[in-house]
Motif scaffolding. Structure first.
Motif, PDB file in Angstrom:
ATOM      1  N   PRO A   8       0.828  -1.205   0.000  1.00 36.95           N
ATOM      2  CA  PRO A   8       0.000   0.000   0.000  1.00 36.95           C
ATOM      3  C   PRO A   8       0.860   1.251   0.000  1.00 36.95           C
ATOM      4  N   VAL A   9       0.397   2.249  -0.706  1.00 39.17           N
ATOM      5  CA  VAL A   9       1.118   3.510  -0.800  1.00 39.17           C
ATOM      6  C   VAL A   9       0.305   4.579  -0.089  1.00 39.17           C
ATOM      7  N   PRO A  10       0.912   5.346   0.817  1.00 38.89           N
ATOM      8  CA  PRO A  10       0.164   6.436   1.456  1.00 38.89           C
ATOM      9  C   PRO A  10      -0.334   7.410   0.416  1.00 38.89           C
ATOM     10  N   PRO A  11      -1.543   7.939   0.590  1.00 41.13           N
ATOM     11  CA  PRO A  11      -2.104   8.858  -0.405  1.00 41.13           C
ATOM     12  C   PRO A  11      -1.461  10.230  -0.379  1.00 41.13           C
ATOM     13  N   ALA A 120      -6.118   1.317  -7.452  1.00 47.52           N
ATOM     14  CA  ALA A 120      -4.955   0.574  -7.939  1.00 47.52           C
ATOM     15  C   ALA A 120      -3.657   1.338  -7.679  1.00 47.52           C
ATOM     16  N   ARG A 121      -3.744   2.645  -7.658  1.00 43.35           N
ATOM     17  CA  ARG A 121      -2.554   3.479  -7.458  1.00 43.35           C
ATOM     18  C   ARG A 121      -2.099   3.505  -6.004  1.00 43.35           C
ATOM     19  N   TYR A 122      -3.031   3.487  -5.049  1.00 43.80           N
ATOM     20  CA  TYR A 122      -2.656   3.732  -3.667  1.00 43.80           C
ATOM     21  C   TYR A 122      -2.923   2.566  -2.710  1.00 43.80           C
ATOM     22  N   CYS A 123      -3.849   1.650  -3.020  1.00 47.52           N
ATOM     23  CA  CYS A 123      -4.267   0.633  -2.058  1.00 47.52           C
ATOM     24  C   CYS A 123      -3.449  -0.651  -2.207  1.00 47.52           C
TER      25      CYS A 123
END
Length: 414
Positions: A8-11, A120-123
């Motif tokens: 996961p990437v922090p928003p 898809a970009r952040y989760c």
């Protein structure tokens, strides 16, 4: 797809939507509203049924317009935003599908596309999988009311869903690689700065401490029989110590790494004009040195002058430490496109020992090579056929430093 590959990437720490987020949310919602108000049935182009305005309700427009809300918070809460978009999309699809007089066309919603891409970009992989799986049946509801073949529209929905997820994951990986490269560049810059400071510390400490050691020994040896000579040696010792403290203060100011201003401004970095001081210190420490300057002396870039100064400083320090009783000569030549400096001596020391790698073969020579290499120059060191040791550095000059270099050369001995 696993957690190791797509964590996961922090928003991006955004608590409020940016101007771009607002524009994207409004545009996507406007596309959805237009698709509801002005559908184009498959048979319309061939004289199929026309859509009357009575089939468009205010409640339907307002329902679809609410899509702008979850799209505005999609970066902070990607998965809930996608869920809200799918809920509104499902409600509008069911309402339209329940109206037999309103044909539908197949389309993949703009709001669903934006929300799914954000997931898809952040989760994490589980949220991405659940989000993609939820999008497909919502689109199937719209496909059920479309005059186009269901198998074709369903296949298109699956392909588009997979493509949106793939783009989001690709952008995620690309951004992560950019962050890694940025960190590597920052680490490399820190390492280069540490090496530069290490070279400066070595040059300052090696030169001045060696000079002070030799001067103090000479003063002690002549204190009883020649007090005046001892006094001069002590004065030179004091000057060398003061210079060393000044240069160390500059380096420590860099190491502190704060933005607070210094109480006193730092002195400029030494250059070729300070070579006279190096020669005076070496002569006072017991190493006679001559300086020959050839060519038209002209201002040099600060970094080039510092490099030449450090080369002479290290070479003279090594001579005092390793050459034994000797004399040294420094030759500084200003050429049209480069500057060369050569330091030679007639001593012996450890450079002539069997298996010796060269005088001062530790960090001193390595530091000189690194300094010269930074300017695309060359450095040669080694024993001389007639005896002694030689250090020669050549540093090319930038084009704007060539002006006036074609004047007739002259030779100066100091």
């Amino acid at each position: 797809m696993g957690r190791d590959y797509f964590p996961p990437v922090p928003p991006e720490g955004r608590q409020r939507p940016t101007r771009g987020d607002v524009v994207l949310a409004v545009v996507a919602t406007a596309v959805e509203v237009l698709a509801y108000v002005m559908p184009v049935p498959a048979g319309a182009a061939a004289g199929g049924p026309a859509i009357t305005p009575s089939r468009v309700t205010v409640a339907g427009v307002l329902l679809i317009a609410t899509l702008v809300v979850p799209l505005l918070v999609r970066r902070r809460s990607p998965a809930p935003a996608l869920g809200a978009v799918l809920a509104v999309q499902l409600a509008s699809n069911l309402g339209i599908a329940a109206d037999p007089g309103r044909p539908m066309t197949h389309s993949f919603g703009a709001a669903v596309t934006v929300a799914l891409y954000t997931v898809a970009r952040y989760c994490g992989p589980r949220a991405v999988a659940w989000g993609a799986a939820a999008c497909v049946p919502v689109q199937f509801v719209r496909d059920a009311g479309s005059p186009e073949p269901f198998a074709m529209t369903a296949t298109i929905d699956v392909v588009i869903t997979a493509a949106v997820v793939a783009v989001g994951l690709g952008v995620r990986q690309w951004k992560q690689q950019l962050d890694i490269n940025r960190e590597l560049l920052a680490d490399r810059a820190v390492a280069e700065e540490r090496r530069r400071i290490a070279r400066e510390l070595h040059d300052v400490v090696a030169h001045h401490v060696t000079t002070m050691y030799l001067m103090s020994g000479g003063a002690r040896a002549t204190l009883d029989r020649d007090p005046d000579t001892a006094r001069e040696a002590l004065l030179s010792l004091e000057r060398s110590g003061r210079t060393a403290l000044g240069e160390m203060r500059q380096l420590l100011g860099v190491l502190r790494g704060t933005d607070a201003p210094e109480e006193a401004s730092s002195a400029p970095q030494p250059g070729v004009d300070d070579i006279d001081r190096l020669i005076a210190d070496s002569t006072a420490a017991g190493l006679p040195v001559e300086l020959h300057v050839t060519g038209r002396a002209r201002p040099l870039p600060t970094t080039v002058g510092l490099t030449l100064h450090r080369v002479v400083q290290e070479a003279l320090t090594n001579t005092r430490k390793h050459a034994g009783p000797a004399r040294a000569t420094v030759r500084l030549a200003y050429l049209p496109d480069r500057v060369t400096v050569e330091v030679t001596d007639d001593g012996v020391g450890d450079a002539r020992a069997p298996g010796g790698s060269g005088r001062g073969g530790g960090y001193g020579l390595l530091g000189m090579r690194e300094r010269v290499a930074l300017h695309d120059g060359s450095l040669s060191t080694g024993g001389r056929a007639e005896g002694g040791f030689a250090v020669t550095a050549t540093v090319p000059l930038p084009a704007d430093a060539h002006e006036g270099a074609d004047e007739k050369d002259r030779t100066t001995t100091r």
